[in-house]
Each structure stands twice: as structure tokens, then as C-alpha cells.
Design an enzyme around this catalytic site. Structure first.
Site, short mmCIF file in Angstrom:
data_model
loop_
_atom_site.label_atom_id
_atom_site.label_comp_id
_atom_site.label_asym_id
_atom_site.label_seq_id
_atom_site.Cartn_x
_atom_site.Cartn_y
_atom_site.Cartn_z
N CYS A 192 -5.39 4.62 -5.46
CA CYS A 192 -4.79 5.59 -6.38
C CYS A 192 -3.82 6.48 -5.60
CB CYS A 192 -5.89 6.45 -7.01
SG CYS A 192 -5.24 7.92 -7.81
N GLU A 240 6.10 -3.18 -1.12
CA GLU A 240 6.17 -3.50 -2.55
C GLU A 240 5.33 -2.55 -3.41
OE1 GLU A 240 5.42 -7.76 -2.95
OE2 GLU A 240 7.50 -8.16 -2.44
N CYS A 299 -2.36 3.41 -11.84
CA CYS A 299 -3.77 3.81 -11.90
C CYS A 299 -4.01 4.65 -13.14
CB CYS A 299 -4.10 4.61 -10.64
SG CYS A 299 -5.73 5.33 -10.65
N CYS A 325 -6.79 6.65 -13.57
CA CYS A 325 -7.89 7.61 -13.35
C CYS A 325 -7.53 8.96 -13.98
CB CYS A 325 -8.16 7.78 -11.86
SG CYS A 325 -6.96 8.83 -11.02
N GLU A 353 12.69 -9.97 2.75
CA GLU A 353 11.77 -11.12 2.73
C GLU A 353 12.36 -12.26 1.94
OE1 GLU A 353 7.89 -10.47 1.09
OE2 GLU A 353 7.67 -8.53 2.08
C1 GLA Z 1 5.52 -10.23 -1.00
C2 GLA Z 1 4.84 -9.38 0.03
C3 GLA Z 1 4.48 -10.12 1.29
C4 GLA Z 1 3.95 -11.48 0.96
C5 GLA Z 1 4.97 -12.22 0.13
C6 GLA Z 1 4.57 -13.63 -0.20
O1 GLA Z 1 6.88 -10.19 -0.98
O2 GLA Z 1 5.56 -8.22 0.37
O3 GLA Z 1 3.54 -9.35 2.01
O4 GLA Z 1 2.76 -11.37 0.27
O5 GLA Z 1 5.15 -11.56 -1.07
O6 GLA Z 1 5.59 -14.32 -0.85
ZN ZN Z 2 -5.36 7.51 -10.07
#
Ligand code: GLA
Ligand code: ZN
Length: 672
Positions: free
Chosen positions: A119, A154, A159, A161, A304
């Protein structure tokens, strides 16, 4: 330099989790450093989920492994985006303070387990995060390996609560000021909602579209508040650039608000190159890259992507030759100054043990993936001069999170499976993109005056002031396109009085009145003819009346046959086009081709066939860099309109482009 001031190279590397291997496998770390050099990798994100490996017990910190890794990174010339590890709170915290866990929609509290399960308003979790972040910043702010900060991972936690809901009520109080105003804006006499206390507003009341929209606004605000807290903790010691990794058009989080807090944009992108989907996927990711470029109007970092295959995709199909490099060129061509991977090395156990990585369980540098990455890494030096080069866009596509939320919280129009706001914006984007023009992706708070053409499909909600700004844009000479399901509600998710689109304001701008919208069952055949071609209409057909607009096409069937389906209205020096029905890609592509020409927007490379995608970056002295992608599994040729230097292949000046199946390259044209 836009991302790292003192580093004029393309960033290349990925998420690295040495703590999964320490202390038992020091030889893996030695090997990693060797392989990183061999792969031409210079930058890594470190410590993303390492809280429990650093704060091993409450208040007991062990930085020894991280110290050693950071020192070795410095020795090996690696640049590190050090993560704040808030995405995964440690086990001792989960056990001793179970209240740090999120409360789910059904009211139950999640047990301590995976990441993103805390949370954001829990005082123990917040204080623990701030302390952890400060300690990291204090310890490493001067470290020679530190490039910047990767804040959390990410962000996405929602939440339910009591504390979070209380904060939601405080958010409402700040937004609406008085209960009287809340009752007004909430249209609260509906089903007897008259509020006598802020605490009475239930965030998931199915009757209250506006409350559910405000809850989405709050979720963004709440994540922002936590993000700002983490930023403040880091900033106590470090002024290095920071960002957090975004997830495309992830529904619950308005990334335009997040962008405002970032020094650069970092995003996570995982395309699939399935047979038959290549063009769609290339367009989809061009759209996302363009949004990330537009957000701060400068190069971003692909934080990523997967050099192999993400384990959770429907078909875990291996990348075919050239597909990986083409994917990287797509990102670079749309404004990335670096491409990084999830993940550097596959761990042995658990949820991502078979998720693609540069280094597999064999630890080999002889795999196809490793060799491909290494060859790409080596060649990046040949195009390092693109770093910091800019993009130039004359047309923009508008995607707005508030419109998404308002549309999805409004019951009607056949439900979410038919509404498909994101897919629709994607389709319009793709139809423009097919003409090889460079595009911006904006939201409704961006400056409109920067563009000649704005396409804003299904902009269901109009925020305050947007109608006036759209009018000013067109009056000043801009061309605006909107569609069915545009401007039905205002900022309070309340319908406009005076007819659609947008009440009096936009009705006047478009010279059209949308009396109603016909939801089409699949058996109903509706269509219109444009330029002698019949175009099928699906899902939605608005029943329009021209009020001054030119009618460009009319419906062919049903009781409203002969009424306008497509209109165009001169307004001031510009024009406003209304597309009343949902059409396929073919119509949009043809229509936008004409419109782009009328607006004087030319393709970045003229005459280039459909099988290619192209984008352009503009460097010092107006030097142009063209990123050319072959979207087909066959070899493709194209006589260039002017000679250019093939930077990627190092083959000097060429007059004809020859790309292998799924191939790509980077060409340079010197000004003059
Ligand atoms: C996300 C997350 C990573 C990983 C990738 C897998 O982008 O940030 O930690 O879990 O997905 O594709
Ligand atoms: Zn909360």
C-alpha cells in the site's frame, strides 16, 4: 547530452540481477563482466528488487555486495542506473507489518509475496522506502559508476484500504472545495446520492461514473505522490538524472503526469513479430515510442525490451534473423538514445527463469541471441553521432487517459469489448504512419499550435478549455480530425447540453450535429462511398446532420441512408473533419493520404514502397539520419531519392537501398 550529460554514446545494456547469484556463484559475476564487454554493453539497471538483500533485517543494512558490484562496474566502465528497490518490500516487513500489504478490490488484504504488493500510503512502507532510498543516494551519489536513478519499477499499485480511500476523499475535497459543488459536479440527485459528507463517496459505485473516473485520477495522483516522495529522498544527496519505467498505455496510470517528474522518459516495450502482424506491431510500437519522445520533446531510453522471448507471450516464438536489430532500429529511429534489455541473464528459478535474456542458462556467448546482441552492440559505435539528435513532426495523434477513463466508466455503447479506444487510436495512427510521416503523440493538454494536423479519435471527454483550444487551433489554420464518440462529456463525465459533439462549441467548429449513435450488430451491413470506393462500417455509425459542413460521404443503408457519414468544415483559416463511423484501415489510409497532402505534410522519404517503414532524426547542422526497416520476410530494394551514406553497414555512399528479409539500416544525409 539529453540523457547522460557526459556520455556521448548510445546506451546499451539491461536489467542485471547479480544479487540472485551472490554469494554462491561469484564466478557468474566474473563471467558477466567478460560477456558484457563482449556484447558491447555499457549501461545496466541494478538493484531493482534488492531491498531485502540490502536491508537484511529491519534497520540492518548490508551494502557489501552492492559496493563491490558498483566498484567493479566502475572499473569496467559500466554506467549504472541504480534502482530504488521499493517495488519489492522485504519479507521481514511483510511479516512484522502485514498492514503494509495492499487491500484488494474485494476488501481482503494481500499476504506478503510478490512485487508491487504494498500500500503506497502505509506509513511503515513509506518511511522504509524513504530511508532505503536516502541511504542509497547518500552512499552512491558520488560513485563513478552511477549514471542516474531508476525509481522503483513499473508503478501500478492500486489499494482499497481505509487509508487509501480516506486519501481519495481528501483528494475530492481539494478538487471540489465544497460539498455543494461536489453534489453539483456529481449530478448527485441521480439514484439519491446527495452527499452530506465526503466519506460517503464510494470509489466503485457502479451508478457514479464520475466517482469511478475520479478514482482513476486519484490512482495516478497517489502513485505520483509516492514517486515524488522517492524523488525527494534521492534528491537529498544526488542530482543525477532520474526516471521510472513506463508501460505504454497502461490503463490506470496517466503517464503524462508521471513524465512531468522525470528527467528523461524510460519505457518498457515488448513487441511480437508474429507472421501477418509485423506492420501492426511496428505501428503500435512506433506510436508508443512517439509518445515517449513527445512527452519531454527529447530522446528517451528504452529501459526494457527482450532480446529473446518474454515467457508470457502467447507464442514464445524465437526472433527470426534481423528481427531483433530491426526492433532496435525502430526505437532508435523514433527517438531512443539507448536500448536496454530485460534481462541481462536468465535466473535459475521462478517466474522469469525462462524469460528471454542476453545470456542464457548455458552462459554461452555462442547462442544466436548473444551473438546478435553483440554484433548490434559493436555496430552502435558507428551510429553514436545520432545521440541527442531531434525529431520533427508536423502531424500529431491524440491519446488521452482521461478520455479512456471516461469512456470506460460510462455504461453504454456496447461495453468495453466494442469501445476499444486504444485500438482505435492505434488504427488511426497506423493509417497516418503508413504514409511515412513522422508523428507526435500528444494528449489534450499539449500545445496544439506546434502541428499542422491533429487527429483525435474518440476523444470522449473534453477537459476544461480544450474545446476553445481546438477552435483556436483550427481558426489559426490547423486541420483537426475527430470521430464518432468524441466530446460527449465534460471534465465531470457529464454530458454536454446542446447536442454532440461537445455542445455548442464543437458543433459550431465541425458544422455538424450528431443526433445519436447507431450501435451495429455484426449482421447489419452499413457502408459509405468515398472517392468511388465502398467502405464497410463496423460497430458505430453516428446519425449526423450537416449544419454548414460539406458532406464528403453519406450512409448507404438503414433509415438514415443519405445522411452524412463524413464531413469537413471550413473554420477560420483551417478545417475540421468529422468521421462519423468506425471504418477499417483501408479507408483511413486513403483518406489520411489525401489530408496529409492537403496539409502540405510530406513523407520523410518520398516514393518509398509499403514494404518499408522509415523515420528520421535530425542532428547537428541539419544532418539527417534515416532509419529504414524492411517489414517483410523477403529481400527488398528501393532506389533512394538522393544518395546517402550507409552508416550501419559502413558501406559508404549508396544510391539504392537493398535490405535483407526483416533487415534494417541507418542512413545519413549531410545537409547541402
Ligand atoms: C516488466 C518488469 C520486469 C520484468 C519484465 C518481463 O517490464 O519491469 O521486471 O518482469 O516485465 O517482461
Ligand atoms: Zn492502501
Amino acid at each position: 547530452m539529453t540523457i547522460l550529460r557526459d556520455f556521448p554514446f548510445i546506451l546499451h545494456g539491461g536489467d542485471w540481477n547479480p544479487d540472485q547469484w551472490l554469494p554462491r556463484h561469484p564466478e557468474i559475476i566474473d563471467r558477466d563482466f567478460e560477456l558484457m564487454d563482449r556484447a558491447g554493453c555499457n549501461t545496466f539497471s541494478l538493484g531493482i528488487f534488492s531491498w531485502g538483500q540490502i536491508e537484511v533485517e529491519e534497520g540492518v543494512f548490508d551494502f557489501s555486495w552492492l559496493d563491490s558490484i558498483m566498484d567493479r562496474c566502475a572499473e569496467h566502465g559500466k554506467r549504472i542506473f541504480l534502482a530504488t528497490p521499493s517495488a519489492a518490500r522485504p519479507g521481514w516487513m511483510g511479516q512484522r507489518y502485514p498492514e503494509t500489504g495492499v487491500v484488494r478490490a474485494d476488501g481482503s488484504r494481500a499476504p506478503w509475496m510478490s512485487r508491487q504488493s504494498a500500500c503506497l500510503n502505509d506509513p511503515v512502507y513509506r518511511a522504509g522506502t524513504a530511508r532505503m532510498d536516502e541511504k542509497l543516494a547518500e552512499r552512491y551519489h558520488n560513485h563513478p559508476a552511477l549514471a542516474g536513478w531508476h525509481i522503483s519499477n513499473e508503478y501500478s499499485t492500486v489499494c482499497r484500504c481505509g487509508r487509501c480511500v480516506e486519501k481519495f476523499h481528501a483528494f475530492l475535497k481539494k478538487r471540489y472545495g465544497s460539498l455543494e459543488n461536489l453534489n453539483d459536479c456529481y449530478w448527485s440527485a441521480f439514484w439519491g446520492h446527495r452527499f452530506t459528507d465526503w466519506g460517503q463517496v464510494c470509489p466503485e459505485d457502479p451508478a457514479l461514473d464520475i466517482a469511478r473516473l475520479d478514482w482513476m485520477r486519484f490512482v495516478t495522483e497517489n502513485i505520483l505522490d509516492f514517486f515524488r516522495m522517492e524523488i525527494a529522498a534521492v534528491r537529498r544527496y544526488s542530482d543525477k538524472p532520474l526516471s521510472t519505467n513506463m508501460m505504454g498505455t497502461f490503463g490506470p496510470l496517466n503517464y503524462w503526469a508521471v513524465a512531468g517528474e522525470c528527467d528523461f522518459i524510460g519505457d518498457d516495450c515488448y513487441p511480437d513479430w508474429y507472421i501477418g502482424d509485423v506492420e501492426r506491431e511496428a505501428a503500435r510500437f512506433s506510436f508508443l515510442h512517439d509518445m515517449h519522445y513527445t512527452m519531454l520533446d527529447k530522446p528517451f531510453l528504452l529501459f526494457e525490451t527482450c532480446p529473446g522471448i518474454p515467457n508470457y507471450h502467447p507464442y514464445t516464438k524465437l526472433r527470426r534473423p534481423n528481427e531483433f536489430v530491426r526492433e532496435m532500429h525502430l526505437a532508435l529511429g523514433h527517438g531512443a538514445d539507448g536500448t536496454m534489455y530485460f534481462q541481462w541473464r536468465k535466473g535459475r528459478g521462478n517466474a522469469e527463469k525462462i524469460h528471454g535474456a542476453v545470456v542464457g542458462h548455458d552462459g554461452s556467448d555462442q547462442t544466436l541471441v548473444f551473438k546478435t546482441v553483440a554484433e548490434y552492440g559493436a555496430r552502435l559505435n558507428k551510429i553514436a553521432e545520432i545521440v541527442d539528435s531531434r525529431r520533427s513532426q508536423e502531424a500529431a495523434v491524440l491519446f488521452d487517459w482521461e478520455a479512456l477513463w471516461a469512456l470506460n466508466t460510462t455504461s453504454g455503447f456496447g461495453g468495453d469489448s466494442v469501445k476499444q479506444y486504444e485500438k482505435t487510436v492505434d488504427l488511426h495512427y497506423r493509417a497516418l504512419w503508413k504514409h511515412n510521416v513522422d508523428l507526435a503523440v500528444i494528449d489534450s493538454m499539449c500545445e496544439f499550435g506546434n502541428y499542422k494536423l491533429i487527429v483525435a479519435p474518440m476523444l470522449f471527454l473534453l477537459r476544461n478549455g480544450v474545446a476553445e483550444r481546438l477552435k483556436a487551433f483550427v481558426r489559426g489554420g490547423g486541420t483537426l480530425v475527430m470521430t464518432y464518440l468524441s466530446a460527449y462529456v465534460d471534465e465531470n463525465n457529464a454530458c454536454f447540453l446542446g447536442g454532440n459533439p461537445g455542445g455548442k462549441e464543437l458543433r459550431e467548429l465541425f458544422g455538424v450535429w450528431s443526433e445519436d449513435i447507431d450501435g451495429l450488430e455484426p449482421q447489419v451491413k452499413q457502408s459509405f462511398d468515398y472517392n468511388g470506393i465502398r467502405h464497410e462500417v463496423r460497430d458505430y455509425a453516428e446519425y449526423l446532420h450537416a449544419e454548414g459542413a460539406d458532406v464528403l460521404a453519406v450512409y448507404n443503408s438503414e433509415f438514415y441512408a443519405g445522411s452524412p457519414a463524413l464531413t469537413s468544415n471550413r473554420f477560420g483559416k483551417g478545417k475540421a473533419v468529422y468521421i462519423g463511423a468506425r471504418t477499417g484501415l483501408e479507408f483511413l489510409t486513403g483518406f489520411y493520404g489525401d489530408l496529409l497532402a492537403e496539409c502540405g505534410i510530406s513523407p520523410v522519404l518520398s516514393g518509398i514502397p509499403e514494404s518499408f517503414a522509415v523515420s528520421r532524426r535530425i542532428g547537428k547542422d541539419e544532418t539527417e539520419y534515416y532509419f529504414l526497416l524492411n517489414l517483410t520476410p523477403e529481400e527488398q530494394r528501393f532506389p533512394l531519392p538522393f544518395p546517402m551514406e550507409d552508416l550501419w553497414n559502413g558501406t559508404g555512399e549508396i544510391t539504392e537501398l537493398l535490405l535483407p528479409p526483416s533487415g534494417s539500416t541507418v542512413l545519413k544525409r549531410r545537409n547541402g
